[in-house]
Write an enzyme that holds these catalytic residues in place. Sequence first.
Site, PDB file in Angstrom:
ATOM      1  N   GLY A  12       0.792  -1.232   0.000  1.00  0.00           N
ATOM      2  CA  GLY A  12       0.000   0.000   0.000  1.00  0.00           C
ATOM      3  C   GLY A  12       0.820   1.275   0.000  1.00  0.00           C
ATOM      4  N   SER A  13       2.053   1.216  -0.508  1.00  0.00           N
ATOM      5  CA  SER A  13       2.825   2.471  -0.539  1.00  0.00           C
ATOM      6  C   SER A  13       2.191   3.478  -1.498  1.00  0.00           C
ATOM      7  CB  SER A  13       4.297   2.207  -0.880  1.00  0.00           C
ATOM      8  OG  SER A  13       4.457   1.797  -2.205  1.00  0.00           O
ATOM      9  N   ASN A  14       1.584   2.990  -2.585  1.00  0.00           N
ATOM     10  CA  ASN A  14       0.856   3.918  -3.469  1.00  0.00           C
ATOM     11  C   ASN A  14      -0.367   4.502  -2.774  1.00  0.00           C
ATOM     12  OD1 ASN A  14       1.797   4.244  -6.426  1.00  0.00           O
ATOM     13  ND2 ASN A  14       2.180   2.070  -5.983  1.00  0.00           N
ATOM     14  N   ILE A  88     -11.603  -7.811 -11.241  1.00  0.00           N
ATOM     15  CA  ILE A  88     -12.826  -7.132 -10.793  1.00  0.00           C
ATOM     16  C   ILE A  88     -14.040  -7.809 -11.429  1.00  0.00           C
ATOM     17  CG2 ILE A  88     -14.073  -4.924 -10.812  1.00  0.00           C
ATOM     18  CD1 ILE A  88     -11.563  -4.887  -9.059  1.00  0.00           C
ATOM     19  N   ASN A 102      -6.849   1.443 -12.862  1.00  0.00           N
ATOM     20  CA  ASN A 102      -5.810   0.569 -12.306  1.00  0.00           C
ATOM     21  C   ASN A 102      -4.443   1.118 -12.691  1.00  0.00           C
ATOM     22  OD1 ASN A 102      -4.640  -1.906 -11.227  1.00  0.00           O
ATOM     23  ND2 ASN A 102      -4.284  -2.527 -13.358  1.00  0.00           N
ATOM     24  N   HIS A 104      -0.630  -0.273 -13.566  1.00  0.00           N
ATOM     25  CA  HIS A 104       0.134  -1.481 -13.883  1.00  0.00           C
ATOM     26  C   HIS A 104       1.613  -1.107 -13.980  1.00  0.00           C
ATOM     27  CE1 HIS A 104       0.669  -5.558 -15.248  1.00  0.00           C
ATOM     28  NE2 HIS A 104       1.525  -5.083 -16.115  1.00  0.00           N
TER      29      HIS A 104
END
Length: 189
Positions: A12-14, A88, A102, A104
């Site tokens: 979860g760094s983004n 999804i 998203n 990528h």
Amino acid sequence: MKNIVLFASGSGSNVENIIHHFHDKPNVTIAGVLTNKRDAKVLDRCNKLKINGLYFNRTAFYETDCVVNILKSLQPNLIVLAGFLWKIPSGLIEHFPNQIVNIHPALLPKYGGKGMYGNHVHQAVKDNHEIETGITIHYVNENYDDGAIIHQSKTVLSPKDGVLEIAQKVHALEYEHFPKVIEQLLSEM
Ligand code: GAR
């Protein structure tokens, strides 16, 4: 006021970077962060940042309306997949047409598809002796890494770069561009 809901499966760094970006922007709220991993580090980050973090399992996601109902209650303008690794379901896409994006960690259409995530992508880039890689931000449709491309950025690779260095270069691009692209998309809504 615009609402964002983030999905993540791991570190979860983004997610943290996006939360920081919008922290001082009063017209954008991070309504919640959803994860499919009970022990994902992203939940610790949510706790620290005082953002709603919610876990759901495979059954809830694929066999019930639970996640759709949570999303309906959060009323997102944009659903952002930031390191989310499950496909999804079509029902969710139908509820939120052109509202799911998203990121990528490669230059699609190269290195996309099932099983192509995180370091698997960077390893394949390395194995193919690519001289550049990058990021792709795209709309989500029913196929992995297949929706319309919104943004791409590139970074140059050296033959000496290992998977770790490639991942660092790609993460740097993600941190720089992803929040700005989200902000731009919200401003057009
Ligand atoms: C990011 O590099 C993102 O592009 C990638 O997972 C990483 C998550 O890092 N996503 C995919 O591979 C999706 N196919 P983070 O958890 O530190 O933000």
